[in-house]
Enzyme design. Structure first.
Site, PDB file in Angstrom:
ATOM      1  CD  GLU A 126     -11.345   5.410  22.020  1.00  0.00           C
ATOM      2  OE1 GLU A 126     -11.585   5.460  20.798  1.00  0.00           O
ATOM      3  OE2 GLU A 126     -10.197   5.249  22.475  1.00  0.00           O
ATOM      4  CB  VAL A 127     -14.847   3.564  29.617  1.00  0.00           C
ATOM      5  CG1 VAL A 127     -14.912   2.547  30.762  1.00  0.00           C
ATOM      6  CG2 VAL A 127     -13.843   4.666  29.924  1.00  0.00           C
TER       7      VAL A 127
END
Length: 531
Positions: free
Chosen positions: A325-326
């Site tokens: 989830e960057v």
């Protein structure tokens, strides 16, 4: 292989096959969870001696650290916990007496690491002079699993006010299907007090789970002491919601003596806003605070320091580096970082790859092999270190792709094995097959196991147990028991799981009923075994 050796192997295979069939023929009367590899049992009872003893003659394991003796002491505690054993109560029981258990461990080592042999053989006779149960294992950790199985054969007799072993004689041959069988706990979203974590570890051992994945820090808080960078735990919620190095070491020690490894996670570069409370220069800017600053050497110096400190506490061969989830927009929108990206001919996507691979190299330098969440594989799988294990969570099909690429995989697909998804039923947990659509044996071997995830947004010490249990037990059987012994219809396992759920309650573990999903409450008055 010589003729005699081949005959021996074939004879063993036939015996195991017969034992499996005998168990399947009368499986409705079994109360063992998870289901062993092979089991046969009778219909008689043995009374446990009030002086039930541990014998180790013939064992090669010296038990200098006391792991086996402590395991035996815990065995006595859990089989006696549900009722008071009244030694002054007089009743002439017709049942023969079981004097103790003879344990033979073949390895002198008690090193606990991934892939340690956890197999055991347990026999409990129906008579003897004197009668002893007999437990053999390659390692002390297999013996601990044997103790857990033995405990489930023990019952309190309300007439004699004593402990009995039911359904003797028992013959059990057992080993795990997967070497990695985990539960994730999350101490960033809510702090979990040390006694809560230790109790989770105890309950894991009851179900033969063997990895505590400790998601220590995240966006919300950084509760762990890091001596190399002492301001990091300024990101904790409060002074009292912190773990010292000694606390972390105790969690590792306590788990290890129960055959459970602790996997530490340092989720980078996203999920790291709390780091900047103690070290603001880690933030891309004051108003854009994660992911960690990819352009700063200090970021990687700090990661190196954390992993150096980790290596003194967390001895498991793997470390989890997150990578999920960057959102790289803070990098591209912050002028100084945007300038750095252009100078290095990077954009947001390639900078994400750069960060993950540089963090991997740091972990490798400290002797770790790496686990990363699946986004790293989905974005640049061919660039990952060959020592990477890809942790699947987003959905199905990923394990198939990962193993086809020659990398190892852990399965935790969120639609089936996320404990915080409280609408997911135990039947869903039980039915989740890690090797779905993976048919080649060499690729199947690359799936090292699976893990149920207890994300902490809505979980703290008040409700963690009812959210974990009994659904984690359903996954535990899937991960321990060979595929052919898994119930093809989960309802065929419901009676045994209900019994295990009630056993957890008797041992002080707040497991919810089977009806409903996670954190369920009983629908109405009734027996524990019917809910």
């Amino acid at each position: 292989m010589g003729k005699f050796g081949l005959q021996s192997v074939l004879l063993f295979a036939v015996v195991v096959h017969i034992l499996i069939i005998s168990a399947a023929a009368d499986i409705k009367n079994l109360k063992i969870w998870p289901m062993p590899l092979s089991v046969s049992y009778g219909h008689r009872n043995l009374q446990l001696s009030n002086e039930f003893v541990l014998k180790t003659e013939g064992s090669k394991y010296p038990d200098a650290s006391g792991i086996l003796k402590e395991g035996f002491s815990r065995l006595l505690d859990i089989i006696k916990v549900a009722h008071v054993v009244d030694t002054n109560f007089s009743y002439d029981s017709p049942s023969p007496v079981l004097k103790g258990i003879q344990v033979v461990v073949l390895s002198p080592s008690d090193e606990l690491q991934y892939g340690v042999d956890e197999s055991y053989n347990l026999t409990i006779p129906e008579k003897g002079n004197p009668a002893f149960a007999y437990l053999t294992a390659k390692t002390v950790y297999g013996a601990l699993h044997g103790f857990q199985t033995f405990s489930q054969a023990c019952h309190f007799n309300l007439t004699t006010r004593s402990i009995e072993v039911h359904q003797v004689p028992w013959t059990i041959v057992d080993r795990p299907r997967f070497s990695y069988r985990g539960i994730l706990i999350d101490t960033s979203r809510h702090y979990l007090p040390l006694p809560v974590i230790l109790k989770v570890i105890d309950s894991m051992a009851y179900a033969k789970l063997n990895v505590l994945h400790w998601h220590i820090v995240d966006t919300q808080s950084f509760p762990l002491e890091i001596p190399s960078f002492p301001n990091l735990w300024n990101g904790a919620y409060s002074n009292s919601e912190r773990y010292t190095v000694a606390d972390a070491s105790e969690i590792v020690r306590y788990a290890g003596r129960r055959g459970i490894n602790v996997l530490a996670e340092l989720d980078v570069p996203g999920h790291a806003k709390s780091w900047g409370i103690g070290y603001p220069s880690l933030w891309p800017s004051k108003n854009c605070q994660e992911p960690l600053d990819v352009s700063s050497d200090f970021t990687f110096k700090l990661i190196d320091g954390i992993l150096s400190d980790f290596s003194k506490i967390f001895k498991y061969k793997f470390v989890h580096l997150g990578g999920d989830e960057v959102d790289t927009s803070c990098w591209t929108l912050t002028p100084r970082i945007s300038k750095w990206l252009k100078q290095h001919r990077l954009n947001g996507t390639s900078a994400y790859e750069y960060f993950v691979l540089r963090a991997q190299k740091i972990a490798l330098s400290h002797g770790y092999e790496i686990i990363n969440w699946e986004e790293t594989f989905n974005n640049f799988g061919n660039k990952l270190s060959p020592k990477t294990i890809v942790h699947n969570w987003l959905g199905g099909g990923v394990a198939q792709q990962v193993t086809a690429a020659g990398l190892r995989c852990i399965v935790s697909n969120q639609d089936k094995w996320y404990l915080d998804h409280i609408d997911t039923t135990w039947q869903d947990f039980y039915s989740n097959e890690p090797l779905t659509n993976i048919t080649k044996p060499e690729q199947q071997r690359l799936v090292i196991g699976g893990e149920v995830c207890m994300w902490g947004e809505h979980i703290d010490g008040s409700n963690i147990e009812t959210t974990i249990w009994p659904r984690a037990a359903a996954a535990a059987e899937r991960l321990w028991t060979i595929y052919d012994n898994i119930a093809k219809n989960p309802e065929q396992a419901a009676r045994r799981l209900a019994y295990f759920r009630c056993l957890l309650n008797q041992r002080g573990v707040a497991s919810g009923p089977l009806t409903g999903g996670g954190r369920a409450a009983p629908d109405e008055p009734g027996s524990c075994y019917e809910q």
